[in-house]
Design a protein around this motif. Structure first.
Motif, PDB file in Angstrom:
ATOM      1  N   LYS A   1       1.451   4.442  -3.129  1.00 51.75           N
ATOM      2  CA  LYS A   1       1.483   5.900  -2.875  1.00 51.75           C
ATOM      3  C   LYS A   1       2.576   6.559  -3.311  1.00 51.75           C
ATOM      4  N   HIS A   2       3.917   5.542  -3.759  1.00 50.03           N
ATOM      5  CA  HIS A   2       4.951   6.363  -4.289  1.00 50.03           C
ATOM      6  C   HIS A   2       5.386   5.855  -5.395  1.00 50.03           C
TER       7      HIS A   2
ATOM      8  N   HIS B   1       0.789  -1.361  -0.075  1.00 50.70           N
ATOM      9  CA  HIS B   1       0.070   0.086  -0.002  1.00 50.70           C
ATOM     10  C   HIS B   1       0.806   1.438   0.059  1.00 50.70           C
TER      11      HIS B   1
END
Length: 221
Positions: A22-23, A18
């Motif tokens: 996000k990156h 997760h």
């Protein structure tokens, strides 16, 4: 802030998918099998590097078809995969922050090599930029000074690790407090907790790693 993310070839069960997602639009470096793992997550690294001894022929061909910069390294070399990836990030991308994934879990000797890596001459001037991230922990590094740290909403536990002799370590507003403590040996003040969303600490000499943790096995209650 310019962030470079490094995926090294550690145990994939320790990688927080997760957070990876996000990156995903940032710069990524895939080291050894970490490069193949990134492709499996739909992320094409800017560089794939390693001896690729844990990557089969089909996977390596797939890497070469998608990654513009593939660097084959010798199996016997003077640096670890994590050291190589961190040097690459520092020397070629000049980031403000380096997130390292896949650098914990598995073999204890490799974990310790990574934990102490920022103290080496090649990295010491940049240690504040380096962060290790896995499913249950984040590790950040600090020089002497006064600091405010913000609680990761998912993390309950807090540890202060003296990586070198440390002078004047003070934890003024954590759950378990400490005042002006000196230690001549490496030492881990573990299982502390935040008291509020922002806590503070300070010390006057040495290097301290701060670990925020979530106990996935037993929960945070």
């Amino acid at each position: 802030m310019k962030i470079v993310n490094i995926m090294v070839g550690g145990p994939v069960n320790e990688v927080p998918i997760h957070i990876i997602k996000k990156h995903q639009d940032e710069i990524w470096l895939g080291i050894d099998y970490g490069a193949t793992f990134l492709l499996q997550q739909g992320i094409i690294p800017a560089v794939a590097a390693g001896d690729f001894d844990s990557t089969n022929g089909n996977e390596l061909n797939h890497l070469r078809s998608l990654v513009d910069d593939v660097r084959i390294l010798p199996a016997e070399k003077d640096v670890t995969d994590t050291q190589y990836g961190t040097k690459l990030a520092l020397n070629e991308y000049h980031p403000d922050q380096i997130n390292i994934f896949g650098g914990t879990g598995g073999r204890i000797d490799q974990l310790l090599a990574n934990l102490f890596m920022p103290l080496q001459d090649d990295f010491l001037d940049h240690l504040e930029k380096i962060r290790f991230i896995d499913r249950e922990n984040t590790i950040d590094y600090y020089r002497p000074g006064k600091y405010a740290i913000e609680k990761n909403p998912r993390m309950r536990y807090l540890a202060f690790v003296n990586l070198t002799p440390v002078r004047g370590l003070t934890l003024p507003d954590e759950k378990y407090r400490l005042t002006n403590y000196d230690s001549d040996i490496p030492f881990c003040w573990s299982s502390n907790e935040f008291d509020g969303e922002i806590n503070h600490f300070e010390f006057i000499k040495g290097i301290v790693a701060v670990i925020q943790s979530f106990d996935e096995l037993h929960g945070n209650n």
